[in-house]
Write a protein that holds these residues in place. Structure first.
Motif, PDB file in Angstrom:
ATOM      1  N   THR A  39       0.814  -1.220   0.000  1.00  0.00           N
ATOM      2  CA  THR A  39       0.000   0.000   0.000  1.00  0.00           C
ATOM      3  C   THR A  39       0.847   1.269   0.000  1.00  0.00           C
ATOM      4  O   THR A  39       0.293   2.365  -0.037  1.00  0.00           O
ATOM      5  N   ARG A  40       2.159   1.137   0.032  1.00  0.00           N
ATOM      6  CA  ARG A  40       3.010   2.306   0.280  1.00  0.00           C
ATOM      7  C   ARG A  40       2.827   3.401  -0.767  1.00  0.00           C
ATOM      8  O   ARG A  40       2.767   4.592  -0.426  1.00  0.00           O
ATOM      9  N   ALA A  41       2.751   3.038  -2.032  1.00  0.00           N
ATOM     10  CA  ALA A  41       2.596   4.061  -3.075  1.00  0.00           C
ATOM     11  C   ALA A  41       1.265   4.787  -2.924  1.00  0.00           C
ATOM     12  O   ALA A  41       1.194   6.017  -3.098  1.00  0.00           O
ATOM     13  N   ARG A  42       0.196   4.058  -2.597  1.00  0.00           N
ATOM     14  CA  ARG A  42      -1.106   4.705  -2.409  1.00  0.00           C
ATOM     15  C   ARG A  42      -1.077   5.632  -1.203  1.00  0.00           C
ATOM     16  O   ARG A  42      -1.616   6.743  -1.247  1.00  0.00           O
ATOM     17  N   VAL A  43      -0.444   5.170  -0.125  1.00  0.00           N
ATOM     18  CA  VAL A  43      -0.349   6.010   1.073  1.00  0.00           C
ATOM     19  C   VAL A  43       0.447   7.283   0.763  1.00  0.00           C
ATOM     20  O   VAL A  43       0.047   8.390   1.154  1.00  0.00           O
ATOM     21  N   ALA A  44       1.555   7.141   0.063  1.00  0.00           N
ATOM     22  CA  ALA A  44       2.388   8.298  -0.248  1.00  0.00           C
ATOM     23  C   ALA A  44       1.632   9.305  -1.116  1.00  0.00           C
ATOM     24  O   ALA A  44       1.737  10.529  -0.905  1.00  0.00           O
ATOM     25  N   THR A  45       0.878   8.821  -2.090  1.00  0.00           N
ATOM     26  CA  THR A  45       0.087   9.714  -2.938  1.00  0.00           C
ATOM     27  C   THR A  45      -0.973  10.443  -2.117  1.00  0.00           C
ATOM     28  O   THR A  45      -1.170  11.662  -2.257  1.00  0.00           O
ATOM     29  N   TYR A  46      -1.648   9.710  -1.257  1.00  0.00           N
ATOM     30  CA  TYR A  46      -2.673  10.312  -0.401  1.00  0.00           C
ATOM     31  C   TYR A  46      -2.052  11.353   0.525  1.00  0.00           C
ATOM     32  O   TYR A  46      -2.601  12.444   0.722  1.00  0.00           O
ATOM     33  N   ASN A  47      -0.889  11.034   1.082  1.00  0.00           N
ATOM     34  CA  ASN A  47      -0.203  11.985   1.951  1.00  0.00           C
ATOM     35  C   ASN A  47       0.122  13.287   1.217  1.00  0.00           C
ATOM     36  O   ASN A  47      -0.007  14.382   1.787  1.00  0.00           O
ATOM     37  N   THR A  48       0.564  13.174  -0.029  1.00  0.00           N
ATOM     38  CA  THR A  48       0.872  14.365  -0.813  1.00  0.00           C
ATOM     39  C   THR A  48      -0.370  15.228  -0.985  1.00  0.00           C
ATOM     40  O   THR A  48      -0.321  16.462  -0.855  1.00  0.00           O
ATOM     41  N   HIS A  49      -1.495  14.590  -1.270  1.00  0.00           N
ATOM     42  CA  HIS A  49      -2.763  15.321  -1.355  1.00  0.00           C
ATOM     43  C   HIS A  49      -3.071  16.020  -0.023  1.00  0.00           C
ATOM     44  O   HIS A  49      -3.513  17.171  -0.008  1.00  0.00           O
ATOM     45  N   ILE A  50      -2.872  15.319   1.079  1.00  0.00           N
ATOM     46  CA  ILE A  50      -3.196  15.884   2.396  1.00  0.00           C
ATOM     47  C   ILE A  50      -2.384  17.144   2.666  1.00  0.00           C
ATOM     48  O   ILE A  50      -2.921  18.169   3.120  1.00  0.00           O
ATOM     49  N   TRP A  51      -1.090  17.094   2.371  1.00  0.00           N
ATOM     50  CA  TRP A  51      -0.268  18.287   2.579  1.00  0.00           C
ATOM     51  C   TRP A  51      -0.738  19.439   1.690  1.00  0.00           C
ATOM     52  O   TRP A  51      -0.787  20.601   2.123  1.00  0.00           O
ATOM     53  N   SER A  52      -1.106  19.131   0.450  1.00  0.00           N
ATOM     54  CA  SER A  52      -1.585  20.181  -0.461  1.00  0.00           C
ATOM     55  C   SER A  52      -2.902  20.769   0.033  1.00  0.00           C
ATOM     56  O   SER A  52      -3.104  21.988  -0.004  1.00  0.00           O
ATOM     57  N   ILE A  53      -3.813  19.903   0.492  1.00  0.00           N
ATOM     58  CA  ILE A  53      -5.087  20.374   1.030  1.00  0.00           C
ATOM     59  C   ILE A  53      -4.843  21.293   2.221  1.00  0.00           C
ATOM     60  O   ILE A  53      -5.468  22.352   2.358  1.00  0.00           O
ATOM     61  N   ALA A  54      -3.936  20.876   3.090  1.00  0.00           N
ATOM     62  CA  ALA A  54      -3.632  21.684   4.274  1.00  0.00           C
ATOM     63  C   ALA A  54      -3.091  23.055   3.882  1.00  0.00           C
ATOM     64  O   ALA A  54      -3.473  24.083   4.460  1.00  0.00           O
ATOM     65  N   HIS A  55      -2.207  23.106   2.893  1.00  0.00           N
ATOM     66  CA  HIS A  55      -1.640  24.385   2.462  1.00  0.00           C
ATOM     67  C   HIS A  55      -2.717  25.280   1.859  1.00  0.00           C
ATOM     68  O   HIS A  55      -2.734  26.495   2.090  1.00  0.00           O
ATOM     69  N   ARG A  56      -3.629  24.678   1.094  1.00  0.00           N
ATOM     70  CA  ARG A  56      -4.665  25.489   0.440  1.00  0.00           C
ATOM     71  C   ARG A  56      -5.657  26.082   1.439  1.00  0.00           C
ATOM     72  O   ARG A  56      -6.199  27.173   1.208  1.00  0.00           O
ATOM     73  N   HIS A  57      -5.914  25.370   2.520  1.00  0.00           N
ATOM     74  CA  HIS A  57      -7.022  25.773   3.395  1.00  0.00           C
ATOM     75  C   HIS A  57      -6.595  26.080   4.823  1.00  0.00           C
ATOM     76  O   HIS A  57      -7.446  26.274   5.686  1.00  0.00           O
ATOM     77  N   GLY A  58      -5.314  26.148   5.076  1.00  0.00           N
ATOM     78  CA  GLY A  58      -4.852  26.537   6.398  1.00  0.00           C
ATOM     79  C   GLY A  58      -5.124  25.506   7.471  1.00  0.00           C
ATOM     80  O   GLY A  58      -5.431  25.859   8.621  1.00  0.00           O
TER      81      GLY A  58
END
Length: 278
Positions: free
Chosen positions: A150-169
């Motif tokens: 699952t590592r690649a899926r987790v890493a992709t999801y994590n990247t999305h999470i960081w981007s979401i956090a940056h966009r919305h504080g």
């Protein structure tokens, strides 16, 4: 360990945690011993975080933090977003931890991009309501045998999470980056849920994610190394794990059932946190 100054004020007055078994607190119990009975009372990192935030508020002369935990084991991301998030908003919090998607990612056909879009919509809804949001990444599964797939899926999801956090504080609890969680002594026998020590360390990581000092400066230090486990012992342990944990999980999935189907939130209404969670 050296204790870090906790003079930093805590502005939040009501914290609501939503999610799955990770936030419900498997396998941490109020007395610090992992319960043999799945129905036993659970504590977990979110409870410990609430206690730490409350203690700092009281020390500063403020009222205790109010806290609710709506997380239920086995929940996929969509029920978390469609059931728990609206319920959390109804409780009028100023801080919500929203961590989910791990159960989805265990499934090979998981659409990680869709999960991220759904998560972002919920974050936007919370932020528009004036709520501070704590998200969480997945853990690095590089040392995890079967779960390494699952590592690649987790890493992709994590990247999305960081981007979401940056966009919305939003804030991010960086589980992937925790060195201590690379040690199997931080994990329960099912290899998916944390021990009491693991939950305690995640609570410290959550304080850091919220911009507050941890209680101990060495909160993420790795444990002292152990001698390598003999290969035969590893194989026996893997076989026992597959028999006692993987097989029941796979059976429930084939039947369309979840370990949390009959469960209700352990702390559905906000209440002041007046005791130390340990």
């Amino acid at each position: 360990m050296s204790v870090v100054s906790t003079d930093e004020g805590v502005r939040w007055t009501r914290y609501v945690a939503v999610g799955d078994s990770f936030t419900e607190g498997l396998w941490d119990s109020p007395d610090g011993a992992a319960p043999a009975d799945p129905s036993a009372p659970l504590r977990g990192w979110a409870d410990v975080l609430a206690a730490r935030l409350s203690a700092r508020r009281v020390a500063a002369g403020d009222e205790p933090l109010e806290y609710a935990n709506l997380a239920i084991r086995g929940r996929l991301l969509r029920p978390i977003l469609t059931e728990q998030v609206p319920a959390a908003l109804g409780l009028k919090p100023d801080l919500v931890s929203l961590i989910g998607g791990g159960n989805d990612i265990l499934r090979p056909a998981a659409d990680v991009d869709r999960l991220a879009r759904d998560l972002e919509s919920a974050v936007v809804r919370l932020r528009e309501a004036g709520v501070d949001v704590l998200l969480g990444t997945g853990v690095d599964t590089v040392d995890s045998g079967l779960l390494r797939a699952t590592r690649a899926r987790v890493a992709t999801y994590n990247t999305h999470i960081w981007s979401i956090a940056h966009r919305h504080g939003a804030h991010v609890l960086d589980l992937w980056g925790m060195r201590s969680l690379r040690d199997w002594r931080m994990w329960a026998e099912d290899r998916i849920h944390l021990t009491t020590d693991g939950h305690a360390r995640v609570a410290q990581a959550a304080l850091v994610a919220l911009g507050l000092p941890p209680d101990e400066e060495r909160w993420d230090d790795p444990l002292a190394p152990q001698p390598p486990t003999p290969r035969l012992d590893r194989l026996r342990g893997d076989a026992r794990w597959a028999r006692e944990h993987v097989y029941p999980w796979a059976t429930r999935r084939l039947r369309g059932r979840s370990s949390g189907d009959t469960r209700a939130p352990k702390r559905p209404a906000p209440a002041p946190v007046t005791t130390d969670a340990g």
